[in-house]
Write a protein that holds these residues in place. Structure first.
Motif, PDB file in Angstrom:
ATOM      1  N   GLU A   1       0.733  -1.131  -0.117  1.00 36.87           N
ATOM      2  CA  GLU A   1      -0.106   0.147   0.152  1.00 36.87           C
ATOM      3  C   GLU A   1       0.765   1.267   0.122  1.00 36.87           C
ATOM      4  OE1 GLU A   1      -3.181   0.769   0.212  1.00 36.87           O
ATOM      5  OE2 GLU A   1      -3.880  -1.305  -0.114  1.00 36.87           O
ATOM      6  N   VAL A   2       0.256   2.286  -0.797  1.00 33.99           N
ATOM      7  CA  VAL A   2       1.180   3.442  -0.964  1.00 33.99           C
ATOM      8  C   VAL A   2       0.356   4.730  -0.363  1.00 33.99           C
ATOM      9  CG1 VAL A   2       2.204   5.053  -2.596  1.00 33.99           C
ATOM     10  CG2 VAL A   2       2.392   2.552  -2.769  1.00 33.99           C
ATOM     11  N   GLY A   3       1.166   5.755   0.212  1.00 33.61           N
ATOM     12  CA  GLY A   3       0.431   6.963   0.411  1.00 33.61           C
ATOM     13  C   GLY A   3       1.463   8.348   0.310  1.00 33.61           C
ATOM     14  N   TYR A   4       0.500   9.211  -0.507  1.00 36.87           N
ATOM     15  CA  TYR A   4       1.374  10.354  -0.810  1.00 36.87           C
ATOM     16  C   TYR A   4       1.304  11.307   0.405  1.00 36.87           C
ATOM     17  CZ  TYR A   4       2.575  14.763  -3.255  1.00 36.87           C
ATOM     18  OH  TYR A   4       3.038  15.937  -3.454  1.00 36.87           O
ATOM     19  N   VAL A   5       2.386  11.906   0.912  1.00 38.81           N
ATOM     20  CA  VAL A   5       2.725  12.938   1.937  1.00 38.81           C
ATOM     21  C   VAL A   5       2.409  14.333   1.261  1.00 38.81           C
ATOM     22  CG1 VAL A   5       4.104  13.718   3.684  1.00 38.81           C
ATOM     23  CG2 VAL A   5       4.118  11.218   3.102  1.00 38.81           C
ATOM     24  N   GLU A   6       1.369  14.985   1.693  1.00 36.68           N
ATOM     25  CA  GLU A   6       1.159  16.444   1.480  1.00 36.68           C
ATOM     26  C   GLU A   6       1.857  17.453   2.227  1.00 36.68           C
ATOM     27  OE1 GLU A   6      -0.902  17.586  -0.502  1.00 36.68           O
ATOM     28  OE2 GLU A   6      -2.546  15.819  -1.091  1.00 36.68           O
ATOM     29  N   HIS A   7       2.331  17.361   3.531  1.00 29.30           N
ATOM     30  CA  HIS A   7       3.109  17.932   4.331  1.00 29.30           C
ATOM     31  C   HIS A   7       4.049  17.396   5.307  1.00 29.30           C
ATOM     32  CE1 HIS A   7      -0.090  20.993   3.118  1.00 29.30           C
ATOM     33  NE2 HIS A   7      -1.006  19.978   3.624  1.00 29.30           N
ATOM     34  N   ASP A   8       5.126  18.227   5.824  1.00 31.22           N
ATOM     35  CA  ASP A   8       6.145  17.573   6.667  1.00 31.22           C
ATOM     36  C   ASP A   8       5.303  17.363   7.810  1.00 31.22           C
ATOM     37  OD1 ASP A   8       8.092  18.097   4.615  1.00 31.22           O
ATOM     38  OD2 ASP A   8       8.658  19.925   5.562  1.00 31.22           O
ATOM     39  N   CYS A   9       5.874  16.338   8.534  1.00 35.82           N
ATOM     40  CA  CYS A   9       5.154  15.846   9.804  1.00 35.82           C
ATOM     41  C   CYS A   9       6.133  15.795  10.689  1.00 35.82           C
ATOM     42  CB  CYS A   9       4.405  14.455   9.603  1.00 35.82           C
ATOM     43  SG  CYS A   9       3.312  14.456   8.403  1.00 35.82           S
ATOM     44  N   SER A  10       6.394  16.915  11.584  1.00 35.95           N
ATOM     45  CA  SER A  10       7.353  16.763  12.628  1.00 35.95           C
ATOM     46  C   SER A  10       6.667  16.079  13.810  1.00 35.95           C
ATOM     47  CB  SER A  10       7.630  18.172  13.303  1.00 35.95           C
ATOM     48  OG  SER A  10       6.370  18.757  13.574  1.00 35.95           O
ATOM     49  N   ASN A  11       7.812  15.409  14.747  1.00 34.69           N
ATOM     50  CA  ASN A  11       7.327  14.655  15.618  1.00 34.69           C
ATOM     51  C   ASN A  11       6.637  13.223  15.463  1.00 34.69           C
ATOM     52  OD1 ASN A  11       8.702  16.250  17.534  1.00 34.69           O
ATOM     53  ND2 ASN A  11       6.652  17.613  17.681  1.00 34.69           N
ATOM     54  N   LEU A  12       6.664  12.975  13.723  1.00 35.88           N
ATOM     55  CA  LEU A  12       5.906  11.726  13.674  1.00 35.88           C
ATOM     56  C   LEU A  12       6.970  10.853  12.719  1.00 35.88           C
ATOM     57  CD1 LEU A  12       3.057  10.398  13.492  1.00 35.88           C
ATOM     58  CD2 LEU A  12       2.733  11.491  11.400  1.00 35.88           C
ATOM     59  N   TYR A  13       7.188   9.631  13.084  1.00 31.92           N
ATOM     60  CA  TYR A  13       8.063   8.600  12.313  1.00 31.92           C
ATOM     61  C   TYR A  13       7.549   7.437  12.002  1.00 31.92           C
ATOM     62  CZ  TYR A  13      11.166  12.041  14.967  1.00 31.92           C
ATOM     63  OH  TYR A  13      11.750  13.087  15.277  1.00 31.92           O
TER      64      TYR A  13
END
Length: 417
Positions: free
Chosen positions: A288-300
């Motif tokens: 499964e694939v997901g496109y990341v719209e925005h930077d996600c700080s504190n998320l890993y």
């Protein structure tokens, strides 16, 4: 829950007073795959209520064993083990009529009193205060477990049976709205897939596009690390669940707080314009694939997810939104899933070198942009429906908090004259 917390006119019971508990069946590996429908942990966790149509597993049992472990209408199933404390012993009531049985990682709780309405039970046993008690009784480090003895001591307050039926009916109305919105989203998803078919995997188009390996389009694949997490942790640092990617989309809310002792070990955060790929999952969900719209700080990322960025250099970078659409299309996702290896029927793994060697029909960058824009417009409609679905679920949660604790009472129904 103490007696002082019981609303006026309600009565407090322990689960041991309401139910007779039983352990599920354990069978040889060869027994699974065919036979009678078989309820396992995942079905219980994901559903407040179950019918035979929600049970994909099958098991072959002798008639005497099938009768012993049969689940009947009104039985409540609870998973005795889970990956997190927050999901241990979630309750799911069986509302089907066809014969099904339940597995060894599940408890069956059969009503032995008329004090609890069957349809009300699916809400009452997932109410916040009840869940707090159950979670507190869970044990284990890597996996959470709970025993029958502890579950029997959990207390639940119940209104009169007629009030239970009225509350269940009101909550069921919201459930119907949620279900309708889910079905509408599914239809829009099908329309989106048709658009992907026309724009991305049409035979005439494919034959005119050169094939490139993913290694030519991506700047490698970076995985996170396995860290311990808990729904009860309060730190902002969180690790993604594998469910964070689905159908070309990335949901950053699908995450669990990292335990303080493991915060120093986390690595690899989602960045805008990248893809997240599930490298290890069930046969149906691996890749499964997901496109990341925005930077996600504190998320890993955990070790089961990869981060893929566009390859550096060249006149123009790959449009990663276009690539996410291709890899989540019927043709693209099938090609990715076929790369998966593993002998387990429940878990598959995609080797990094095989994924990077996958060849993808690649249009010119301007056409990538046009395709990405057209599909994104279709996704916007789906996003609006998802917003309505989120609001409906929030309404349901608010109603549960008010009605299942006695804070708010439904208006009394007028008697027929």
């Amino acid at each position: 829950m103490n007696h002082a917390a019981v609303p006026s006119g309600w009565k407090a019971f322990t689960l041991g007073e309401l139910f007779e508990f039983s352990n599920g069946v354990n069978a040889d590996k060869s027994a699974y795959g065919d036979g009678i429908p078989f309820i396992n942990v995942l079905e219980v966790i994901e559903n407040e209520a179950l019918t035979e149509g929600d049970v994909p597993g099958r098991i072959k049992l002798a008639p005497s064993l099938a009768a012993r472990y049969r689940v009947q209408y009104g039985d409540v199933l609870l998973n005795r083990t889970s990956e997190t404390q927050g999901e241990v012993a979630l309750a799911s009531v069986y509302l089907g009529n066809s014969p099904v049985v339940f597995g060894g990682f599940v408890f069956r709780a059969r009503l032995k009193t008329s004090s609890l309405d069957v349809k009300y039970s699916k809400y009452a046993l997932r109410e916040h205060r009840v869940r707090e008690q159950i979670i507190a009784r869970g044990q284990g480090g890597i996996r959470a477990n709970v025993g029958q003895r502890d579950l029997k001591t959990v207390r639940v307050s119940l209104p009169p049976i007629e009030d239970q039926r009225s509350i269940a009916e009101s909550l069921s109305d919201v459930d119907e709205l949620v279900k309708c919105l889910q079905n509408l989203i599914s239809k829009k998803q099908a329309i989106k897939q048709g658009l992907l078919q026309r724009l991305l995997v049409n035979k005439d188009r494919l034959s005119s596009w050169p094939e490139k390996r993913l290694s030519e389009l991506l700047d490698g694949l970076q995985a996170g690390v396995s860290v311990r997490s808990s729904e009860r942790a309060f730190h902002r640092v969180a690790v993604l669940k594998t469910s964070a990617v689905s159908n070309g989309r990335f949901d950053p809310t699908e995450a669990k707080p990292v335990l303080p002792a493991d915060i120093g070990r986390v690595r690899c955060s989602p960045v805008a314009g990248s893809l997240i790929i599930s490298r290890m999952n069930t046969p149906a969900l691996v890749g499964e694939v997901g496109y990341v719209e925005h930077d996600c700080s504190n998320l890993y990322l955990p070790d089961r997810l990869w981060l893929a960025r566009p390859r550096r250099g060249g006149a123009r970078r790959t449009n990663m939104r276009w690539l996410s659409y291709y890899l989540s299309s019927e043709v693209g996702s099938r090609a990715v899933r076929e790369l998966a290896t593993g002998t387990s029927g429940s878990m598959k793994n995609i080797p990094k070198e095989r994924l990077l060697a996958l060849e993808v029909p690649t249009p010119p960058t301007r056409e990538q942009d046009k395709i990405a824009e057209a599909v994104r417009d279709a996704e916007h409609e789906i996003d609006l429906l998802r917003g309505r679905l989120s609001k409906a679920r929030a309404v349901k949660q608010g109603m549960m908090q008010q009605l299942l604790t006695g804070r708010t009472c439904l208006p009394a129904r007028e008697s027929a004259v």
